[in-house]
Design an enzyme around this catalytic site. Structure first.
Site, PDB file in Angstrom:
ATOM      1  N   LYS A  86      14.179  41.165   7.237  1.00 38.74           N
ATOM      2  CA  LYS A  86      15.563  40.698   7.162  1.00 38.74           C
ATOM      3  C   LYS A  86      16.279  40.760   8.513  1.00 38.74           C
ATOM      4  O   LYS A  86      17.452  41.101   8.596  1.00 38.74           O
ATOM      5  CB  LYS A  86      16.358  41.490   6.107  1.00 38.74           C
ATOM      6  CG  LYS A  86      15.657  41.641   4.767  1.00 38.74           C
ATOM      7  CD  LYS A  86      15.108  40.325   4.229  1.00 38.74           C
ATOM      8  CE  LYS A  86      16.195  39.307   3.916  1.00 38.74           C
ATOM      9  NZ  LYS A  86      15.616  38.007   3.433  1.00 38.74           N
ATOM     10  N   GLY A  88      15.950  38.007  10.844  1.00 35.18           N
ATOM     11  CA  GLY A  88      16.017  36.684  11.431  1.00 35.18           C
ATOM     12  C   GLY A  88      14.682  36.010  11.670  1.00 35.18           C
ATOM     13  O   GLY A  88      14.582  35.128  12.528  1.00 35.18           O
ATOM     14  N   THR A  89      13.671  36.382  10.910  1.00 36.83           N
ATOM     15  CA  THR A  89      12.330  35.823  11.125  1.00 36.83           C
ATOM     16  C   THR A  89      12.292  34.313  10.917  1.00 36.83           C
ATOM     17  O   THR A  89      11.747  33.574  11.742  1.00 36.83           O
ATOM     18  CB  THR A  89      11.309  36.482  10.179  1.00 36.83           C
ATOM     19  OG1 THR A  89      11.614  37.856  10.013  1.00 36.83           O
ATOM     20  CG2 THR A  89       9.898  36.331  10.732  1.00 36.83           C
ATOM     21  N   TRP A  91      14.683  32.218  11.057  1.00 43.12           N
ATOM     22  CA  TRP A  91      15.540  31.610  12.077  1.00 43.12           C
ATOM     23  C   TRP A  91      14.781  31.389  13.379  1.00 43.12           C
ATOM     24  O   TRP A  91      14.689  30.285  13.899  1.00 43.12           O
ATOM     25  CB  TRP A  91      16.724  32.532  12.285  1.00 43.12           C
ATOM     26  CG  TRP A  91      17.895  31.973  13.014  1.00 43.12           C
ATOM     27  CD1 TRP A  91      18.122  30.668  13.364  1.00 43.12           C
ATOM     28  CD2 TRP A  91      19.024  32.720  13.449  1.00 43.12           C
ATOM     29  NE1 TRP A  91      19.326  30.563  14.002  1.00 43.12           N
ATOM     30  CE2 TRP A  91      19.903  31.797  14.065  1.00 43.12           C
ATOM     31  CE3 TRP A  91      19.396  34.057  13.384  1.00 43.12           C
ATOM     32  CZ2 TRP A  91      21.122  32.189  14.623  1.00 43.12           C
ATOM     33  CZ3 TRP A  91      20.607  34.441  13.933  1.00 43.12           C
ATOM     34  CH2 TRP A  91      21.460  33.528  14.544  1.00 43.12           C
ATOM     35  N   THR A 135       5.193  38.119  11.789  1.00 45.56           N
ATOM     36  CA  THR A 135       4.835  39.305  11.015  1.00 45.56           C
ATOM     37  C   THR A 135       5.970  40.320  10.996  1.00 45.56           C
ATOM     38  O   THR A 135       6.807  40.351  11.910  1.00 45.56           O
ATOM     39  CB  THR A 135       3.576  39.976  11.589  1.00 45.56           C
ATOM     40  OG1 THR A 135       3.200  41.071  10.751  1.00 45.56           O
ATOM     41  CG2 THR A 135       3.815  40.496  12.997  1.00 45.56           C
ATOM     42  N   HIS A 136       5.987  41.128   9.934  1.00 43.34           N
ATOM     43  CA  HIS A 136       6.855  42.309   9.872  1.00 43.34           C
ATOM     44  C   HIS A 136       6.045  43.573  10.157  1.00 43.34           C
ATOM     45  O   HIS A 136       6.610  44.669  10.155  1.00 43.34           O
ATOM     46  CB  HIS A 136       7.486  42.444   8.478  1.00 43.34           C
ATOM     47  CG  HIS A 136       8.414  41.319   8.117  1.00 43.34           C
ATOM     48  ND1 HIS A 136       9.278  40.745   9.016  1.00 43.34           N
ATOM     49  CD2 HIS A 136       8.607  40.671   6.928  1.00 43.34           C
ATOM     50  CE1 HIS A 136       9.970  39.794   8.412  1.00 43.34           C
ATOM     51  NE2 HIS A 136       9.572  39.724   7.148  1.00 43.34           N
ATOM     52  N   ARG A 158      17.881  43.431  14.613  1.00 46.22           N
ATOM     53  CA  ARG A 158      19.181  43.250  13.946  1.00 46.22           C
ATOM     54  C   ARG A 158      19.778  44.614  13.637  1.00 46.22           C
ATOM     55  O   ARG A 158      19.043  45.571  13.355  1.00 46.22           O
ATOM     56  CB  ARG A 158      18.993  42.464  12.646  1.00 46.22           C
ATOM     57  CG  ARG A 158      20.279  42.072  11.946  1.00 46.22           C
ATOM     58  CD  ARG A 158      19.977  41.351  10.644  1.00 46.22           C
ATOM     59  NE  ARG A 158      21.173  40.749  10.068  1.00 46.22           N
ATOM     60  CZ  ARG A 158      21.198  40.113   8.903  1.00 46.22           C
ATOM     61  NH1 ARG A 158      20.081  40.005   8.189  1.00 46.22           N
ATOM     62  NH2 ARG A 158      22.319  39.587   8.438  1.00 46.22           N
ATOM     63  N   SER A 166      21.063  43.248   3.572  1.00 45.26           N
ATOM     64  CA  SER A 166      20.194  42.097   3.333  1.00 45.26           C
ATOM     65  C   SER A 166      18.928  42.494   2.592  1.00 45.26           C
ATOM     66  O   SER A 166      18.458  41.780   1.697  1.00 45.26           O
ATOM     67  CB  SER A 166      19.840  41.434   4.671  1.00 45.26           C
ATOM     68  OG  SER A 166      19.163  40.217   4.472  1.00 45.26           O
ATOM     69  N   PHE A 264      22.692  28.378  10.518  1.00 45.63           N
ATOM     70  CA  PHE A 264      22.276  28.979   9.251  1.00 45.63           C
ATOM     71  C   PHE A 264      22.448  28.041   8.063  1.00 45.63           C
ATOM     72  O   PHE A 264      21.531  27.886   7.237  1.00 45.63           O
ATOM     73  CB  PHE A 264      23.042  30.279   8.993  1.00 45.63           C
ATOM     74  CG  PHE A 264      22.618  30.975   7.732  1.00 45.63           C
ATOM     75  CD1 PHE A 264      21.495  31.784   7.701  1.00 45.63           C
ATOM     76  CD2 PHE A 264      23.332  30.795   6.546  1.00 45.63           C
ATOM     77  CE1 PHE A 264      21.088  32.405   6.522  1.00 45.63           C
ATOM     78  CE2 PHE A 264      22.934  31.407   5.373  1.00 45.63           C
ATOM     79  CZ  PHE A 264      21.815  32.213   5.364  1.00 45.63           C
ATOM     80  N   GLU A 265      23.606  27.432   7.941  1.00 42.03           N
ATOM     81  CA  GLU A 265      23.851  26.573   6.790  1.00 42.03           C
ATOM     82  C   GLU A 265      22.918  25.364   6.782  1.00 42.03           C
ATOM     83  O   GLU A 265      22.479  24.912   5.716  1.00 42.03           O
ATOM     84  CB  GLU A 265      25.315  26.128   6.768  1.00 42.03           C
ATOM     85  CG  GLU A 265      26.294  27.251   6.463  1.00 42.03           C
ATOM     86  CD  GLU A 265      26.004  27.951   5.139  1.00 42.03           C
ATOM     87  OE1 GLU A 265      25.604  27.259   4.176  1.00 42.03           O
ATOM     88  OE2 GLU A 265      26.175  29.181   5.065  1.00 42.03           O
ATOM     89  N   ARG A 293      20.743  33.918   2.549  1.00 40.16           N
ATOM     90  CA  ARG A 293      21.888  34.371   1.767  1.00 40.16           C
ATOM     91  C   ARG A 293      23.185  34.065   2.517  1.00 40.16           C
ATOM     92  O   ARG A 293      23.850  33.085   2.240  1.00 40.16           O
ATOM     93  CB  ARG A 293      21.771  35.864   1.454  1.00 40.16           C
ATOM     94  CG  ARG A 293      22.723  36.358   0.362  1.00 40.16           C
ATOM     95  CD  ARG A 293      22.474  37.822   0.062  1.00 40.16           C
ATOM     96  NE  ARG A 293      22.805  38.690   1.162  1.00 40.16           N
ATOM     97  CZ  ARG A 293      24.019  39.211   1.372  1.00 40.16           C
ATOM     98  NH1 ARG A 293      25.001  38.927   0.542  1.00 40.16           N
ATOM     99  NH2 ARG A 293      24.245  39.993   2.406  1.00 40.16           N
TER     100      ARG A 293
END
Length: 331
Positions: A86, A88-89, A91, A135-136, A158, A166, A264-265, A293
């Site tokens: 959460k 910004g991956t 993005w 990856t996380h 972030r 988030s 984002f939108e 979200r």
């Protein structure tokens, strides 16, 4: 009438419903503020939700999969995007994809199609070059060959308050088995976040601190560290940094177009209308995408109480002592 003894017995019965180990690793039970159990396993000091890895890791064996990822052979043009959950991956993956194509156009594919956690060895090897891997997984779980060959890494961070909010909504929206990963309130979840991400196990703080140390100890390694908040505040400036880091040709017009498409939108709309987002729709309780979200900075103010914020600040300062990382909690 419910007594403490009854609550304790019920808690013990619920704990007994979870396996004592998974893939040879002990299953640990943490509790939210309401005493709700949240089973996890720890691999190399990184905490994984038991329900998530059982249902989303290829083969369900997290130990074997971590080794698979570590042994992936790097390609000359690989780029690896690393973020804590959460952060910004989606993005940054879209930004990188557009810049490497030289076109501000959405790819119907989603970033999960190039996400190391979700793919088998054969699937990773079948990806077309250039690979925009993401990856996380923490630094210590990244492909050894990629690190040894010094392939480019983009690390996005972030602020942890917005990550907590988030991640709470993510777990509430993530359907695994008969229910969602988490069903409590935010206040109840926050105690879990303190324990799992900010506390002694320290997934979040260890994740960002490990990358900070790696970059400091390896000044010649091609790693670009970015902040979610900076991208939000001045997207064209940060996208230009990415283009320069990737060493791709770019113009002011391309940067402007990528910034607009990756607003984002617009990303949220594209994910609904253009993207083949079969993965998240499959695991959403209502069949809709839930990865996008709000995408704002400072949403934590709508969720934290004054007391929770003060406790968070104390915890944050303690675990980030000595760090030079500078996080923005509002814009």
């Amino acid at each position: 009438m419910t007594t403490k003894e009854n609550q304790s017995a019920s808690k013990s019965e619920e704990d007994a419903s979870f396996p004592k180990e998974f893939n040879g690793l002990p299953v640990e039970i943490d509790y939210d503020g309401a005493g709700r159990p949240f089973p996890t396993v720890i691999v190399d000091d990184h905490t994984f939700s038991l329900s998530v890895i059982k249902n989303m890791i290829p083969g369900g064996n997290i130990v074997e999969h971590v080794q698979t990822i570590r042994n992936i052979i790097a390609r000359d043009d690989d780029v690896l995007i690393c973020t804590f959950r959460k952060s910004g991956t989606h993005w940054i993956w879209e930004i990188v994809s557009m810049l490497r194509k030289g076109k501000a156009e959405y790819d119907p594919k989603i970033k999960e199609t190039a996400m190391l956690e979700l793919l088998s060895k054969d699937q990773i090897e079948a990806l077309e070059s250039p690979r925009n891997l993401n990856t996380h997984f923490p630094l210590r779980m990244l492909p050894k060959d990629l690190l040894e060959k010094k392939r480019k890494i983009i690390h996005v961070m972030r602020n942890p308050k917005d990550v907590a909010v988030s991640l709470y909504h993510h777990f509430k929206s993530l359907k695994i088995g008969v229910g969602t990963v988490y069903s409590g309130t935010f206040s109840e979840y926050l105690s879990l976040f303190f324990s799992l991400e900010m506390g002694a196990k320290g997934s979040w703080n260890k994740y960002v601190r490990d990358f900070e140390k790696f970059a400091k100890d390896n000044p010649d390694y091609p790693i670009l560290s970015l902040y979610f908040e900076d991208i939000k505040q001045d997207p064209k400036r940060e996208i230009t940094k990415v283009a320069q880091f990737l060493d791709v040709p770019y113009t002011e017009e391309l940067i402007t177009a990528v910034a607009e498409r990756c607003d984002f939108e617009n990303l949220k709309k594209a994910n609904q209308e253009i993207k083949d987002d079969y993965i998240t729709r499959k695991i959403a309780p209502d069949g809709r995408q839930f990865m996008y979200r709000k995408g704002i900075v400072g949403d934590w103010k709508n969720w934290f109480t004054v007391a929770q914020n003060e406790l968070f600040d104390e915890t944050f300062e303690r675990w980030m002592s000595g760090s030079e990382l500078k996080f923005k909690f509002s814009l």
